[in-house]
Motif scaffolding. Structure first.
Motif, short mmCIF file in Angstrom:
data_model
loop_
_atom_site.label_atom_id
_atom_site.label_comp_id
_atom_site.label_asym_id
_atom_site.label_seq_id
_atom_site.Cartn_x
_atom_site.Cartn_y
_atom_site.Cartn_z
N PRO A 1 -3.12 12.65 5.94
CA PRO A 1 -4.48 12.10 5.79
C PRO A 1 -5.49 13.13 5.31
N GLY A 2 -5.28 13.68 4.15
CA GLY A 2 -6.24 14.62 3.58
C GLY A 2 -6.05 16.04 4.08
N ARG A 3 -6.42 16.99 3.26
CA ARG A 3 -6.31 18.39 3.64
C ARG A 3 -7.49 18.79 4.50
N PRO A 4 -7.35 19.87 5.30
CA PRO A 4 -8.52 20.38 6.04
C PRO A 4 -9.61 20.77 5.05
N PRO A 5 -10.86 20.73 5.49
CA PRO A 5 -11.94 21.05 4.57
C PRO A 5 -11.83 22.47 4.04
N ARG B 1 -15.08 15.90 9.39
CA ARG B 1 -14.35 16.48 8.27
C ARG B 1 -13.08 17.20 8.72
N PHE B 2 -13.06 17.65 9.97
CA PHE B 2 -11.85 18.27 10.53
C PHE B 2 -10.88 17.23 11.09
N LEU C 1 0.83 -1.20 0.00
CA LEU C 1 0.00 0.00 0.00
C LEU C 1 0.86 1.26 0.00
N PRO C 2 0.42 2.30 -0.69
CA PRO C 2 1.09 3.60 -0.55
C PRO C 2 0.76 4.18 0.82
N TRP C 3 1.61 5.07 1.30
CA TRP C 3 1.33 5.63 2.62
C TRP C 3 1.47 7.15 2.65
N ASP C 4 1.44 7.79 1.47
CA ASP C 4 1.51 9.25 1.46
C ASP C 4 0.25 9.90 2.03
N ASP C 5 -0.84 9.11 2.13
CA ASP C 5 -2.08 9.65 2.69
C ASP C 5 -2.40 9.05 4.06
N ALA C 6 -1.42 8.44 4.71
CA ALA C 6 -1.65 7.81 6.01
C ALA C 6 -1.44 8.81 7.15
N ALA C 7 -2.20 8.62 8.21
CA ALA C 7 -1.92 9.31 9.46
C ALA C 7 -0.96 8.45 10.27
#
Length: 427
Positions: A218-222, A276-277, A112-118
């Motif tokens: 893990p994703g940008r703030p909304p 979402r935050f 798995l890629p992990w650039d989007d992992a917390a």
């Protein structure tokens, strides 16, 4: 110069002038054994345990102008000893030779890629932060420690009903003893994993392959919050209006590592926005159709909201203690609900009240619980179209927003546990 070698996951050290010329070598016992044939016989060896004595020894040698080597596992700049060394001696004094971190290796083992992992550390910290991050994000790596391993993680996730798979990676890089196992939280809770665990991945397997972003994490703030009511399914406008929701979110302060309760959730709009935050959220709703709406809204916004069907305050006893609570319903039980929430929350309680008669009771209850209390009456008028291309102001029903904040809550304990010295020191 202080040279920091990251040994990666099982990588052998190669001869290096920094190793043979060091007057002091600091590292875990297995690291020192690994480097033994490469060190000067006269070099002092310090087995790394508590960090402060090791840093004092490094300072004594650097003051004498002698070179120091620090041996660390994984990548010592990733949740590792580089932070402590840079704070004490300055970044310019360090020559860092990074290895591959256990987190990168664990994700590689499962493809798995992990650039989007917390990534969160539970080493020497309250496990609750790691639990909430695992619940809020579909892909989380947890750096474990004593009392915060796969069994404890699995117990909490299973008890809270989180739909996750745990990947327990032990002795990464050891060709004979490396182990990477996929288990359910319940299976993890039933095992004795010993002290050889390197890292635990917590995965929502339906959402682990999110679209590639441009920022790691893990994703940008909304981009927007206080979303319009039209962006939620609701019944007969029974939803917290966006003007009220905007101020409520500001007072709740949802963030990664937090747990937020939404009591009398209705459509679940507050719970969804908190999720979402990056906060873990629980929506408590007593109606069956309301429960279905909350789940529908959470799915529509791509967040994980745990929905509890039942009436507060009765059902609150089975929930983990929150960092903040929003109360949007309660009726005759409102005072009892506020009392129960004030007793349990770590930071804040925010209450939306339509009836002026209940404002005083809410405020008195929060003050009696030791909270610093404040509130406002929110009255808004929205633009509404009229024939002929003109507009009028349409008044919305006024709402009282009352909130209480626990004194000293911010300074008492940070809700985040994103820094530690375990990855690059001792495994």
């Amino acid at each position: 110069m202080i040279t920091v070698f990251g040994t990666g996951t099982g990588a052998a050290l190669a001869p290096d002038p920094a190793l043979s010329g060091a007057g002091l070598v600091v590292g875990g016992r297995r690291h020192l054994d690994l480097a033994e044939g490469l060190l000067s016989p006269g070099a002092e060896r310090v087995v790394l345990g508590p960090l402060a004595p090791a840093l004092d020894a490094v300072e004594r040698y650097t003051e004498k102008g002698q070179d120091v080597v620090v041996l660390a596992s994984g990548d010592p700049g990733f949740f590792g000893i580089v932070r402590a060394l840079a704070e004490r001696f300055g970044p310019s004094a360090l020559d860092v030779r990074p290895g591959v971190s256990s987190v990168a290796t664990a994700f590689a083992r499962v493809g798995l890629p992990w650039d989007d992992a917390a990534v969160v550390s539970a080493h020497g910290r309250d496990l609750r932060t790691a639990i909430h991050v695992c619940r809020a994000h579909p892909k989380t790596a947890v750096l474990t420690g004593p009392g915060a391993g796969p069994a404890e993680l699995g117990t909490e996730l299973h008890h809270r009903g989180a739909r996750r798979v745990l990947v327990v990676a032990s002795r990464l890089g050891d060709p004979e003893h490396e182990s990477v196992e996929r288990v359910t939280p319940a299976e993890a809770a039933a095992r004795d994993w010993g002290d050889a665990v390197s890292v635990v991945l917590c995965l929502d397997e339906e959402r682990v392959l999110a679209p590639m972003g441009t920022l790691a994490g893990p994703g940008r703030p909304p981009a927007r919050w206080a979303l319009d009511e039209s962006e939620f399914t609701h019944r007969d406008s029974m939803i917290t209006k966006f003007e009220v929701r905007a101020l409520a979110l500001a007072r709740l302060g949802p963030r990664p590592g937090d747990l937020v309760w939404d009591i009398g959730a209705g459509s679940g709009s507050v719970a969804v926005e908190c999720a979402r935050f990056g906060a873990a959220t629980v929506a408590v709703e007593k109606t069956v159709d309301g429960v279905a709406r909350i789940r529908e809204n959470a799915a529509a916004h791509g967040v994980d909201v745990r929905v509890v069907h039942g009436a507060a305050p009765t059902v609150l006893s089975d929930l983990a203690d929150p960092d903040a609570v929003f109360i949007g319903g309660g009726g005759r039980e409102l005072t009892a609900i506020v009392t129960a929430c004030a007793r349990r929350t770590r930071r804040a309680v925010v209450v939306a009240v339509a009836a002026v008669d209940r404002v005083g009771a809410v405020r008195d209850t929060l003050v009696a619980a030791g909270f610093v209390c404040d509130g406002v009456l929110l009255q808004s008028s929205r633009l509404a179209p009229l024939p002929g291309g003109v507009s009028r102001y349409a008044a919305a029903n006024p709402v009282f927003l009352v909130w209480g904040e626990r004194p000293g809550a911010e300074g008492a304990a940070s809700p985040l546990a994103w820094t530690s010295q375990n990855e690059g020191v001792v495994e």
